[in-house]
Design an enzyme around this catalytic site. Structure first.
Site, mmCIF file in Angstrom:
data_model
loop_
_atom_site.group_PDB
_atom_site.id
_atom_site.type_symbol
_atom_site.label_atom_id
_atom_site.label_comp_id
_atom_site.label_asym_id
_atom_site.label_seq_id
_atom_site.Cartn_x
_atom_site.Cartn_y
_atom_site.Cartn_z
ATOM 1 N N GLU A 25 -26.879 -17.922 3.595
ATOM 2 C CA GLU A 25 -28.065 -17.176 4.011
ATOM 3 C C GLU A 25 -29.304 -17.894 3.496
ATOM 4 O O GLU A 25 -29.296 -18.402 2.369
ATOM 5 C CB GLU A 25 -27.997 -15.748 3.458
ATOM 6 C CG GLU A 25 -26.811 -14.973 4.033
ATOM 7 C CD GLU A 25 -26.717 -13.528 3.532
ATOM 8 O OE1 GLU A 25 -27.578 -13.099 2.742
ATOM 9 O OE2 GLU A 25 -25.756 -12.850 3.940
ATOM 10 N N HIS A 36 -29.294 -9.566 6.620
ATOM 11 C CA HIS A 36 -28.787 -8.883 5.418
ATOM 12 C C HIS A 36 -29.669 -7.684 5.047
ATOM 13 O O HIS A 36 -30.156 -7.567 3.919
ATOM 14 C CB HIS A 36 -28.714 -9.872 4.238
ATOM 15 C CG HIS A 36 -27.726 -9.445 3.194
ATOM 16 N ND1 HIS A 36 -26.989 -10.335 2.461
ATOM 17 C CD2 HIS A 36 -27.360 -8.216 2.739
ATOM 18 C CE1 HIS A 36 -26.212 -9.673 1.612
ATOM 19 N NE2 HIS A 36 -26.419 -8.390 1.766
HETATM 20 P P1 NAI Z 1 -16.577 -0.003 -2.633
HETATM 21 O O1 NAI Z 1 -16.127 -0.732 -3.847
HETATM 22 O O2 NAI Z 1 -16.955 1.417 -2.749
HETATM 23 O O3 NAI Z 1 -15.430 -0.116 -1.500
HETATM 24 C C1 NAI Z 1 -14.726 -1.290 -1.225
HETATM 25 C C2 NAI Z 1 -13.335 -0.887 -0.740
HETATM 26 O O4 NAI Z 1 -12.644 -2.064 -0.302
HETATM 27 C C3 NAI Z 1 -12.483 -0.261 -1.824
HETATM 28 O O5 NAI Z 1 -11.943 0.954 -1.357
HETATM 29 C C4 NAI Z 1 -11.386 -1.302 -2.078
HETATM 30 O O6 NAI Z 1 -10.161 -0.728 -2.482
HETATM 31 C C5 NAI Z 1 -11.292 -1.961 -0.725
HETATM 32 N N1 NAI Z 1 -10.697 -3.296 -0.763
HETATM 33 C C6 NAI Z 1 -10.855 -4.266 -1.709
HETATM 34 N N2 NAI Z 1 -10.155 -5.359 -1.369
HETATM 35 C C7 NAI Z 1 -9.554 -5.080 -0.199
HETATM 36 C C8 NAI Z 1 -8.690 -5.814 0.661
HETATM 37 N N3 NAI Z 1 -8.320 -7.067 0.362
HETATM 38 N N4 NAI Z 1 -8.244 -5.222 1.787
HETATM 39 C C9 NAI Z 1 -8.606 -3.940 2.088
HETATM 40 N N5 NAI Z 1 -9.420 -3.191 1.319
HETATM 41 C C10 NAI Z 1 -9.887 -3.759 0.195
HETATM 42 O O7 NAI Z 1 -17.756 -0.877 -2.022
HETATM 43 P P2 NAI Z 1 -18.914 -0.395 -1.037
HETATM 44 O O8 NAI Z 1 -20.064 0.116 -1.805
HETATM 45 O O9 NAI Z 1 -18.333 0.446 0.020
HETATM 46 O O10 NAI Z 1 -19.386 -1.811 -0.437
HETATM 47 C C11 NAI Z 1 -18.566 -2.553 0.436
HETATM 48 C C12 NAI Z 1 -19.200 -3.903 0.745
HETATM 49 O O11 NAI Z 1 -20.472 -3.730 1.331
HETATM 50 C C13 NAI Z 1 -19.417 -4.829 -0.461
HETATM 51 O O12 NAI Z 1 -18.979 -6.110 -0.103
HETATM 52 C C14 NAI Z 1 -20.895 -4.894 -0.619
HETATM 53 O O13 NAI Z 1 -21.314 -6.134 -1.140
HETATM 54 C C15 NAI Z 1 -21.368 -4.711 0.813
HETATM 55 N N6 NAI Z 1 -22.746 -4.231 0.930
HETATM 56 C C16 NAI Z 1 -23.559 -4.816 1.849
HETATM 57 C C17 NAI Z 1 -24.871 -4.388 2.005
HETATM 58 C C18 NAI Z 1 -25.755 -5.011 3.039
HETATM 59 O O14 NAI Z 1 -26.959 -5.032 2.864
HETATM 60 N N7 NAI Z 1 -25.210 -5.490 4.129
HETATM 61 C C19 NAI Z 1 -25.431 -3.351 1.152
HETATM 62 C C20 NAI Z 1 -24.465 -2.726 0.275
HETATM 63 C C21 NAI Z 1 -23.174 -3.194 0.147
#
Ligand code: NAI
Length: 413
Positions: A273, A296
């Protein structure tokens, strides 16, 4: 809820430095929990030298992503109790060095959850109706009414990969649109509403009209969607990625879109990015039909900023007033309810054998009555919270602080 205030020294002596235009919601919290705290603000980030000059008398430092808190800064931060990262990431802070100095770092990883979920839902409708293309055409003076290939989302299947904070919210919103929702997660998760788990990734890919990614960046998720996974998706399906750029092989995604196997994609995060607005954005996805590309911005809303201000300020005031470290990224987590009428000693020590034995000896030699005690450790440091009767609490605190393993010790009266 703001933690009830206890003090280790007069409130008016607590000095807070907030940089980078942190949302005013933080001040409201500091006002409520720490009336009398001296708050100084600066709109810009400070460079290392400037921060070293300013940090010496600061008890609580609040930054966003641009201020770097280096070991050199921490060396000068003799009074620093805690750092608030009023953002999601904490890479800009030397978190390990902060822990060694007894300084917990707090952030707000889930304050923008809803913002991401709403964007994803909007994009699902955009993709289903090819809205990106129609908007571009009309802006360019072309009036192209199309219904072929455009669909309602009601009754379609959404597959969520990673059913965590964001994934769960996406599921709730998608069900409200009448979608059938499936998820795949490596952890066992409580399904909300009628959402159903599937046993593996392949089953999810084969059953979904829209696949949306909400996993963290880990060795297992890097490249988790490549050519083989894209081929396993339904012909005419759509892929959405607002998680992390490395999760999807964008070359393979571009190929699947060009070949017409996928009908569209929405991508908010990329393997590379640009640093800033003046840098060029390069991607094989640029210029493809029915592909929504965004810079993003999944979590970028005023509401998220307000939540961040409130959440991080809450963590900081709770730590200063009660010693709670829940949510700290670099510290053992303890949140112990207060016992009225006791004094609380907070001791951060090097995690070497024998510390608890030494502390218990002090307690027993001084005849202190411990009402509650909680120790949590990680590889490097131990954090001990101890509520005890008033009589000898100062003596205990001074003796604990004099141990060679001591990093920092505070007492809350
Ligand atoms: P979270 O930690 O609450 O949820 C992530 C989930 O993914 C968990 O339930 C975990 O068990 C699961 N997981 C982990 N590895 C896995 C795999 N190999 N296969 C299947 N499931 C798996 O995280 P949250 O807050 O929901 O965020 C998710 C993503 O969103 C993160 O990567 C974060 O960086 C991204 N994000 C992006 C934003 C943006 O501006 N686009 C803003 C906020 C978050």
């Amino acid at each position: 809820m703001v933690a009830p205030a206890r003090t280790s020294f007069p409130k008016s002596e607590i000095s807070v430095l907030l940089l980078e235009n942190i949302h005013a919601s933080a001040d409201e919290l500091f006002g409520a929990a720490g009336e009398g705290w001296k708050i100084e603000r600066a709109s810009a980030a400070l460079r290392e030298g400037e921060l070293i000059e300013r940090i010496r008398d600061v008890h609580v430092l609040g930054i966003r992503s641009k201020t770097r808190v280096t070991p050199a800064v921490l060396n000068e931060a003799r009074r620093l109790l805690a750092i608030g990262a009023f953002c999601i990431g904490t890479n800009q802070i030397a978190c390990g060095a902060a822990a060694h100095a007894g300084v917990p770092v707090f952030n707000a990883p889930y304050s923008n959850t809803r913002s991401v979920a709403e964007l994803v839902l909007a994009e699902i409708v955009f993709l289903a109706r090819q809205l990106g293309d129609r908007i571009r055409e009309v802006h360019g003076g072309r009036w192209r009414k199309v219904s072929a290939g455009c669909h309602e989302v009601r009754g379609k299947t959404l597959g969520i990969i990673g059913y965590g904070h964001i994934g769960t919210q996406v599921g709730v919103l998608a069900e409200a649109f009448g979608m059938r929702v499936l998820y795949f997660d490596i952890a066992t998760k409580l399904a909300v509403g009628n959402v159903r788990p599937v046993p593996d990734l392949r089953a999810l890919l084969a059953s979904s009209d829209f696949v949306t990614l909400h996993v963290p960046e880990t060795p297992q998720t890097q490249g988790m969607i490549g050519a083989a996974e894209l081929a396993a998706m339904r012909p005419g399906a759509h892929l959405l990625n607002a998680s992390r750029g490395t999760v999807v092989d964008v070359e393979a995604l571009a190929a699947a879109l060009r070949a017409g196997h996928l009908a569209g994609a929405a991508v908010d995060v990329f393997p590379e990015e640009p640093e800033g607005a003046s840098d060029d954005f390069q991607s094989p996805l640029r210029g493809l039909g029915n592909v929504i590309l965004t810079p993003h911005i999944g979590g970028s809303t005023e509401e998220a900023q307000e939540n961040i201000g409130r959440e991080v300020a809450t963590s900081l005031t709770k730590f200063v007033n009660t010693g709670a470290t829940t949510g700290a990224v670099n510290f053992p987590e303890i949140e112990m309810p207060s016992i009225p009428g006791t004094h609380r000693i907070l001791n951060i020590h090097k995690n070497v054998p024998g510390v608890l034995r030494d502390i218990n000896r002090i307690v027993s030699d001084l005849g202190a009555n411990i009402r509650a005690q909680h120790l949590a450790t990680d590889a490097d440091i131990g954090y001990l919270v101890m509520d005890l009767d008033h009589d000898v609490s100062d003596d205990v605190k001074n003796a604990v602080a004099a141990l060679p393993t001591n990093v920092r010790t505070r007492i809350l009266y």
